[in-house]
Structure formats: structure tokens, C-alpha cells
Design a protein around this motif. Structure first.
Motif, PDB file in Angstrom:
ATOM      1  N   PRO A 121       0.826  -1.215   0.000  1.00 30.56           N
ATOM      2  CA  PRO A 121       0.000   0.000   0.000  1.00 30.56           C
ATOM      3  C   PRO A 121       0.858   1.262   0.000  1.00 30.56           C
ATOM      4  CG  PRO A 121      -0.015  -1.036   2.166  1.00 30.56           C
ATOM      5  CD  PRO A 121       0.670  -2.001   1.241  1.00 30.56           C
ATOM      6  N   ARG A 122       0.350   2.286  -0.669  1.00 27.97           N
ATOM      7  CA  ARG A 122       1.060   3.551  -0.770  1.00 27.97           C
ATOM      8  C   ARG A 122       0.132   4.705  -0.388  1.00 27.97           C
ATOM      9  NH1 ARG A 122       5.977   3.249  -3.459  1.00 27.97           N
ATOM     10  NH2 ARG A 122       6.469   1.124  -4.123  1.00 27.97           N
ATOM     11  N   ASP A 123       0.745   5.795   0.047  1.00 27.99           N
ATOM     12  CA  ASP A 123      -0.042   6.953   0.464  1.00 27.99           C
ATOM     13  C   ASP A 123      -0.446   7.785  -0.755  1.00 27.99           C
ATOM     14  OD1 ASP A 123       2.007   8.758  -0.265  1.00 27.99           O
ATOM     15  OD2 ASP A 123       2.875   8.795   1.744  1.00 27.99           O
ATOM     16  N   PRO A 124      -1.258   8.819  -0.570  1.00 30.06           N
ATOM     17  CA  PRO A 124      -1.709   9.611  -1.722  1.00 30.06           C
ATOM     18  C   PRO A 124      -0.593  10.259  -2.532  1.00 30.06           C
ATOM     19  CG  PRO A 124      -3.133  10.013   0.159  1.00 30.06           C
ATOM     20  CD  PRO A 124      -1.984   9.197   0.662  1.00 30.06           C
ATOM     21  N   ASP A 125       0.579  10.413  -1.936  1.00 28.10           N
ATOM     22  CA  ASP A 125       1.723  10.969  -2.664  1.00 28.10           C
ATOM     23  C   ASP A 125       2.538   9.894  -3.369  1.00 28.10           C
ATOM     24  OD1 ASP A 125       1.098  13.560  -1.955  1.00 28.10           O
ATOM     25  OD2 ASP A 125       2.417  13.581  -0.198  1.00 28.10           O
TER      26      ASP A 125
END
Length: 291
Positions: A121-125
Motif C-alpha cells: 500500500p502507498r499513500d496519496p503521494d
């Protein structure tokens, strides 16, 4: 009735560009329309990249654009004690933990995970979320590592912080510059994972310092670019757990470069100083931005 309070809050780690001009001018226009006040805040917690020369350039550019702001100007580097106090409150509430994983450790954990065919999973950036494997370390083990000098950062236990809230977390967002109506936006801080709240050498972070400063300065209206839209979820969580007031937000459009990406300070051809040197005037710059 208390006048609205706006702020323009650049970091002096490079020259202002057209995107900064859009934000400053939008704040100025909305403050004028609402009979509000406009403050300037210098966000210089990064003592290695922020310089007095860049701060002086910011002030010169704003004066050139005709943007006036109240004095005194708040400089974050002069207020670390305020952020340390907020950090201590988060520690006392057990909402932060010392995170010891290095960048290499994080990278290795992600590689192992993705080797099984699952995406990380990755953050919005677009940055990978912190694995959080040291979130459950015992107090004794944490103390042992800290006493041994193991590098660490303080990370927010985002799930634990959310669990403390009795209701759905929202923020108020204006639909446009007219400030005619607001919409409640559901905040989703879990999309950021356990973000860094402070480092051992600097007892704060952007997210912590900005919510503390907004509260201490009585900021009621946060007007900034769409690139910070998703960060509002995380900042609303910090406001809530620290008992800080909630401003109303407006996220304006971004100025994009020829490649379709938002401008950065490395793109000197869009810098206000470069435009001024090329013969542009405040009026032509404002016209470029639709003012």
C-alpha cells in the motif's frame, strides 16, 4: 464578530514560483472579500535547507506582487518548544511510538512482501506506507534501543488515534472562492499510515507544526493548493486528538508546468525572480494567473 484569519505559509528552501504566487494572491483576494486578516508564516523547520536568503527573497517577491500581511511574521524555527509540547501530549496519550526501521529495513520489508505477488500500500503521494512492525515493541525493548543510540523517529499510531474519536472525522471545505457554501468531507487518515510526527533531532514535522501554528495564530481559513487536499485528513486527525480548533479549508487549482506536473522550486523558469528579470511586471504575472 471576529474577522476571518488567513495565512500564506511558504518554506524558504527555494525561490517562489507561479504556483506560490497563485496561492498568495488567492489568500489576499479571499481575505479582502471577507474582511479578513492575512498573515505570513515562514515554515522553516528544515534547518538544513531553509536559509535567510530565501526568506528575504520571499518577502521581496510578495512586496513586488503588492501582497501586504500583518506583522510580526511567525517563523517556525523560533517556536520548537510549542511543537515539543504537542509531541509530549501525544506521547502521554500513547498515540505515537518510536519507529526504528531504517529506509533499508523498510525497502527490504516491501521487497519481501511484493515477492509474494502482493502489492504494497502507498499513500496519496505515492510513497510506501510504513510497515509498523515495531509498533508492538515492549516499553523495555523500546527503551533499550533508545538508550543504545539506535536512530528512530516518532510515528503516529493512526489507527489508535482514530479509535479514540467518538464520531466520523470530517473537515469543512468551501466549494469555491466565494465562500458561499461548505461541504463536509469525510477524512481518511488511514491512507497515510503511520506518518512521522517528529524526529529525534527535530522534535516536529510539517503535519504537527502546521496544526499547532494554525491553532496558535487563530487561523480560521486555510487556503492552499490541491496538492495538500489529501493531507487535510491527517491534519484533521491531529487537530482532533490535540483538542485544537478546526479551520475551514479551500484547496485551489494548481499551476502546472509543460509536462503537466505541478511546479517545483527546481523549475527556475517559472520562478518569480526569473520572470521579473525577464521583464514581466506584477500585472502581467497576475494576468498569467487569471487575476
Amino acid at each position: 464578530m471576529t474577522a476571518p484569519v488567513f495565512r500564506f505559509a511558504p518554506s524558504p528552501n527555494g525561490e517562489l514560483h507561479l504556483g506560490h504566487a497563485l496561492s498568495a494572491l488567492t489568500n489576499q483576494r479571499m481575505a479582502a472579500k471577507s474582511g479578513g486578516r492575512l498573515l505570513l508564516r515562514i515554515e522553516d523547520i528544515d534547518l538544513t535547507r531553509c536559509t535567510p536568503e530565501f526568506e528575504a527573497a520571499i518577502r521581496s517577491d510578495l512586496a513586488w506582487l503588492g501582497i501586504a500581511y500583518e506583522q510580526p511574521v511567525r517563523r517556525q524555527s523560533e517556536h520548537f518548544a510549542c511543537y515539543e509540547d504537542a509531541l509530549e501530549r501525544l506521547k502521554a496519550d500513547e498515540l505515537v511510538y518510536p519507529a526504528f526501521m531504517s529506509r533499508g529495513d523498510i525497502r527490504a520489508a516491501i521487497i519481501d512482501h511484493e515477492a509474494s505477488g502482493q502489492s504494497w500500500p502507498r499513500d496519496p503521494d505515492g510513497a510506501p506506507l510504513y510497515p509498523g512492525t515495531d509498533r508492538t515493541l515492549s516499553s523495555r525493548e523500546r527503551r533499550r534501543r533508545i538508550d543504545a543510540g539506535t536512530p528512530f523517529a516518532w510515528r503516529l499510531d493512526t489507527a489508535a488515534a482514530l479509535a479514540r474519536l467518538p464520531d466520523q472525522l470530517n473537515w469543512r471545505e468551501w466549494g469555491d472562492e466565494t465562500m458561499a457554501a461548505t461541504t463536509d468531507i469525510a477524512a481518511d487518515p488511514l491512507q497515510w499510515g503511520d506518518v512521522i510526527i517528529a524526529r529525534r533531532e527535530i522534535a516536529t514535522s510539517y503535519h504537527l507544526s502546521v496544526v499547532v501554528d494554525d491553532a496558535l495564530q487563530g487561523i480560521s481559513h486555510v487556503v492552499r493548493g490541491l496538492d495538500l487536499y489529501f493531507a487535510t485528513s491527517l491534519q484533521r486527525l491531529l487537530q482532533q486528538v490535540l483538542g485544537l480548533p478546526q479551520p475551514t479549508y479551500f484547496h485551489h487549482r494548481l499551476v502546472l508546468g509543460p509536462d503537466g506536473r505541478k511546479l517545483s522550486k527546481s523549475q527556475r523558469d517559472t520562478g518569480l525572480a526569473a520572470l521579473r528579470d525577464a521583464g514581466e511586471t506584477p500585472e502581467t504575472v497576475k494576468a498569467m494567473l487569471g487575476f
